[in-house]
Scaffold this motif. Structure first.
Motif, PDB file in Angstrom:
ATOM      1  N   ASP A 458      27.403  53.205  27.939  1.00  0.00           N
ATOM      2  CA  ASP A 458      28.746  53.906  27.401  1.00  0.00           C
ATOM      3  C   ASP A 458      29.235  53.695  28.300  1.00  0.00           C
ATOM      4  O   ASP A 458      29.105  52.504  29.073  1.00  0.00           O
ATOM      5  CB  ASP A 458      28.480  55.010  28.815  1.00  0.00           C
ATOM      6  CG  ASP A 458      27.354  55.889  29.752  1.00  0.00           C
ATOM      7  OD1 ASP A 458      28.386  55.313  30.528  1.00  0.00           O
ATOM      8  OD2 ASP A 458      26.631  55.154  30.264  1.00  0.00           O
ATOM      9  N   LYS A 459      30.737  54.468  27.768  1.00  0.00           N
ATOM     10  CA  LYS A 459      32.030  54.307  27.982  1.00  0.00           C
ATOM     11  C   LYS A 459      32.512  54.289  29.873  1.00  0.00           C
ATOM     12  O   LYS A 459      33.376  54.609  30.009  1.00  0.00           O
ATOM     13  CB  LYS A 459      32.724  54.433  26.970  1.00  0.00           C
ATOM     14  CG  LYS A 459      32.637  53.985  25.820  1.00  0.00           C
ATOM     15  CD  LYS A 459      32.739  52.520  25.414  1.00  0.00           C
ATOM     16  CE  LYS A 459      31.906  51.888  23.998  1.00  0.00           C
ATOM     17  NZ  LYS A 459      30.959  51.986  23.263  1.00  0.00           N
ATOM     18  N   ALA A 460      30.880  54.977  30.232  1.00  0.00           N
ATOM     19  CA  ALA A 460      31.794  55.819  31.637  1.00  0.00           C
ATOM     20  C   ALA A 460      31.475  53.850  32.089  1.00  0.00           C
ATOM     21  O   ALA A 460      31.085  54.316  33.730  1.00  0.00           O
ATOM     22  CB  ALA A 460      30.978  56.013  32.008  1.00  0.00           C
ATOM     23  N   HIS A 461      31.273  52.830  32.217  1.00  0.00           N
ATOM     24  CA  HIS A 461      31.015  51.488  32.968  1.00  0.00           C
ATOM     25  C   HIS A 461      32.613  50.672  32.903  1.00  0.00           C
ATOM     26  O   HIS A 461      32.906  50.794  31.967  1.00  0.00           O
ATOM     27  CB  HIS A 461      30.323  50.479  31.836  1.00  0.00           C
ATOM     28  CG  HIS A 461      28.486  51.046  32.259  1.00  0.00           C
ATOM     29  ND1 HIS A 461      28.514  51.899  31.895  1.00  0.00           N
ATOM     30  CD2 HIS A 461      27.276  50.444  32.724  1.00  0.00           C
ATOM     31  CE1 HIS A 461      26.974  52.450  31.775  1.00  0.00           C
ATOM     32  NE2 HIS A 461      26.495  51.443  32.549  1.00  0.00           N
ATOM     33  N   LEU A 462      32.786  49.936  34.013  1.00  0.00           N
ATOM     34  CA  LEU A 462      34.401  49.728  34.291  1.00  0.00           C
ATOM     35  C   LEU A 462      34.224  48.406  34.560  1.00  0.00           C
ATOM     36  O   LEU A 462      33.212  48.585  35.676  1.00  0.00           O
ATOM     37  CB  LEU A 462      35.277  50.332  35.044  1.00  0.00           C
ATOM     38  CG  LEU A 462      36.881  49.801  35.409  1.00  0.00           C
ATOM     39  CD1 LEU A 462      37.460  50.047  34.377  1.00  0.00           C
ATOM     40  CD2 LEU A 462      37.425  51.422  36.534  1.00  0.00           C
ATOM     41  N   GLN A 463      34.357  47.193  34.235  1.00  0.00           N
ATOM     42  CA  GLN A 463      34.194  45.707  34.577  1.00  0.00           C
ATOM     43  C   GLN A 463      34.963  45.658  35.817  1.00  0.00           C
ATOM     44  O   GLN A 463      36.377  45.884  35.152  1.00  0.00           O
ATOM     45  CB  GLN A 463      33.506  45.588  33.213  1.00  0.00           C
ATOM     46  CG  GLN A 463      33.518  43.814  33.786  1.00  0.00           C
ATOM     47  CD  GLN A 463      33.569  42.500  33.125  1.00  0.00           C
ATOM     48  OE1 GLN A 463      33.155  42.832  31.539  1.00  0.00           O
ATOM     49  NE2 GLN A 463      33.476  41.234  33.142  1.00  0.00           N
ATOM     50  N   PHE A 464      34.116  45.097  36.379  1.00  0.00           N
ATOM     51  CA  PHE A 464      35.457  45.001  37.826  1.00  0.00           C
ATOM     52  C   PHE A 464      34.727  43.446  38.443  1.00  0.00           C
ATOM     53  O   PHE A 464      34.038  42.730  38.215  1.00  0.00           O
ATOM     54  CB  PHE A 464      35.239  45.846  39.068  1.00  0.00           C
ATOM     55  CG  PHE A 464      36.903  46.235  39.810  1.00  0.00           C
ATOM     56  CD1 PHE A 464      37.773  46.013  40.560  1.00  0.00           C
ATOM     57  CD2 PHE A 464      37.107  46.910  38.237  1.00  0.00           C
ATOM     58  CE1 PHE A 464      39.014  46.502  40.382  1.00  0.00           C
ATOM     59  CE2 PHE A 464      38.283  47.937  38.098  1.00  0.00           C
ATOM     60  CZ  PHE A 464      38.686  47.736  39.757  1.00  0.00           C
ATOM     61  N   ARG A 465      35.893  42.035  38.632  1.00  0.00           N
ATOM     62  CA  ARG A 465      35.823  41.200  38.976  1.00  0.00           C
ATOM     63  C   ARG A 465      36.096  40.704  40.483  1.00  0.00           C
ATOM     64  O   ARG A 465      35.745  39.802  41.553  1.00  0.00           O
ATOM     65  CB  ARG A 465      36.976  39.811  38.311  1.00  0.00           C
ATOM     66  CG  ARG A 465      36.496  40.847  37.094  1.00  0.00           C
ATOM     67  CD  ARG A 465      36.836  38.607  35.982  1.00  0.00           C
ATOM     68  NE  ARG A 465      36.419  37.571  36.551  1.00  0.00           N
ATOM     69  CZ  ARG A 465      37.465  36.237  37.334  1.00  0.00           C
ATOM     70  NH1 ARG A 465      38.265  36.421  37.911  1.00  0.00           N
ATOM     71  NH2 ARG A 465      36.289  35.278  37.812  1.00  0.00           N
ATOM     72  N   ASN A 466      36.579  41.404  41.297  1.00  0.00           N
ATOM     73  CA  ASN A 466      36.686  41.711  42.719  1.00  0.00           C
ATOM     74  C   ASN A 466      36.294  42.864  42.972  1.00  0.00           C
ATOM     75  O   ASN A 466      37.115  44.298  43.458  1.00  0.00           O
ATOM     76  CB  ASN A 466      38.022  41.199  43.353  1.00  0.00           C
ATOM     77  CG  ASN A 466      38.405  40.617  44.555  1.00  0.00           C
ATOM     78  OD1 ASN A 466      38.047  41.439  44.674  1.00  0.00           O
ATOM     79  ND2 ASN A 466      39.760  39.869  45.153  1.00  0.00           N
TER      80      ASN A 466
END
Length: 485
Positions: A458-466
């Protein structure tokens, strides 16, 4: 019943950064990596160091490092990290043995993370690495005492270093079977009088890129000896043994991170979201917004300045095209034991149950459903994939690592992804740290979430690297839903 996605404790991620970046020992004399001459009277062998670990000024554990000459033929280098969260202690230890004679080659050692113990030894072809039922061979160049990150760093700082100087070091990560490169920059050098004695204080900004993680730390040195380390909200301080071992404070559960938001979403409607736009901001002296969040498979970033960005999460077909060699996403190691007989047997059984064994989409979905059903959600510290096979319990990290291991065993390149998902309800909005996966199907990357058994993320996933960014804030700018029906 498939568990609802919830944030996992991601303390293991900053513990991984600590393994690479907390100094092993306080060093004195200069060394030369090429010659690799470390005298027996070197300070490294007789002055153990202790650091207290603090989270937002609250004591959460300690770091201890030392070196010793255990016999005429061998040097021993060791460290341990203890972190207590929510009343539970997590202990990591690593010991390495080196030949006492130049060039001080690595002979072997062990790494312990909770109940998992990994042993390794130098052989002609590289390193033989064993952990319980697993035995892997790491064909890498010979490693010496002078390759250790702390010795190279000390040598550079006493070069003498100048502000603006940059250099690289490497860290031997036994669990992931990787040689991780760290990039350093000397940002400041000051001379100060302390009790009538002049000291040189050096500040070093270091960055590590490993898998999907990007981490920066700021270290402070006095006369080339590390005295503090700042890693987001975590700080390590050089202390006496008694100070470092003082009881930790109860800081509860550190979910990196749980971020409240003003707006709320209906959890039942998350899968109906077509696109979301977030305003992401940080206020951290160590990193910019570009270090924290970047374009991904399902997101596109517009940087407004060094602290703020607009992130759109939607379907971006062009982002699904693989870039570069994907063979590394088939590799087996102790995090993803894709070549273990138990994992390979499960992968074969899953494939055998398909109507068409060559249907990659059906295979990936079958692995997803198997993983979702094989694990009962429980917030845990650190557990290997093989341990999870026995306990059948884990949080989102265990779901992701199980899926990646099975996918790689089945011949599908796969990787773990970290970021944030919506974890609030219709009354209280919040996002929490989470892990999911990306798998290469028919030549294109696709996202899946094994914790929630989501074939389509779903589009409530926000990818982060830090995850270590201080003062991280999210604001939902807009939400677009697909038409009903």
């Amino acid at each position: 019943m498939v568990p609802e996605p919830r944030p996992a404790r991601l303390a293991r991620r900053w513990r991984r950064a600590l393994l690479a970046l907390v100094p092993l020992v306080v060093l004195g004399a200069q060394t030369t990596a090429s010659a690799c001459q470390v005298p027996a009277e070197h300070r490294i062998f007789n002055e153990p160091v202790w650091f207290g670990l603090y989270w937002n000024q609250a004591k959460v554990g300690y770091y201890h490092g030392y070196g010793a000459r255990t016999d005429p033929q061998r040097y021993e280098m060791s460290y341990e990290i203890s972190v207590t969260l929510d009343g539970k202690q997590s202990l990591t230890r690593e010991t390495r043995y080196y030949d006492s004679q130049a060039p001080h080659a690595l002979l072997g050692g062990s790494l312990t993370l909770g109940d998992e113990r990994i042993a390794f030894r130098q052989i002609a072809e590289g390193l033989q690495v064993d952990a319980g039922e697993q035995s892997l061979r790491w064909e890498r160049p010979a490693w010496t005492l002078c390759d250790e990150e702390v010795l190279v760093t000390e040598q550079k700082l006493n070069g003498p270093a100048q502000p603006g100087d940059t250099f690289e070091t490497q860290f031997l990560d036994i669990r992931s079977l990787q040689t991780v490169t760290l990039q350093h920059q000397v940002t400041a050098i000051e001379r100060q009088q302390v009790l009538g004695v002049e000291h040189v204080f050096q500040t070093l900004l270091s960055q590590i890129d490993q898998d999907a993680m990007n981490t920066r730390v700021m270290q402070r040195f006095r006369d080339g000896y590390a005295i503090t380390l700042n890693l987001g909200q975590l700080q390590a301080r050089l202390e006496s043994r008694e100070q470092a071992l003082s009881p930790p404070q109860d800081v509860g559960q550190i979910d990196l991170l749980t971020i409240p938001v003003a707006d709320t979403l209906e959890p039942a409607r998350l899968t109906a979201i077509d696109a979301m736009q977030f305003r992401v901001s940080i206020d951290d002296p160590l990193i910019t917004i570009r270090d924290a969040v970047q374009d991904g498979l399902l997101q596109q970033v517009q940087y407004l300045d060094d602290r703020t960005a607009l992130v759109t999460v939607a379907d971006f077909p062009d982002h699904a095209q693989p870039q570069g060699d994907v063979s590394r996403y088939l590799a087996a190691n102790f995090t993803y034991p894709a070549d273990h007989p138990r994992i390979r047997a499960i992968a074969r059984t899953i494939r055998a149950g398909l109507a068409d064994a060559d249907d990659q989409r059906a295979l990936a979905e079958a692995i997803l459903h198997h993983t979702a059903g094989a694990i009962t959600y429980e917030l845990i510290g650190t557990a290997s994939v093989l341990e999870v096979l026995d306990t059948q319990r884990g949080d989102c990290t265990e779901y992701a690592q199980m899926f990646v291991s099975l996918a790689r065993a089945a011949g599908l390149p796969a990787r773990e992804v970290t970021g944030f998902i919506y974890t609030g309800d219709a009354r209280t909005g919040s996002f929490g740290g989470h892990a999911w996966v990306e798998v290469l199907v028919d030549g294109r990357w696709t996202s899946m979430d094994p914790t929630g058994n989501q074939v389509v993320v779903d589009k409530a996933h926000l990818q982060f690297r830090n995850f270590m960014a201080a003062n991280l804030q999210l604001k939902i700018e807009s939400v677009q839903f697909r038409p009903a029906g």
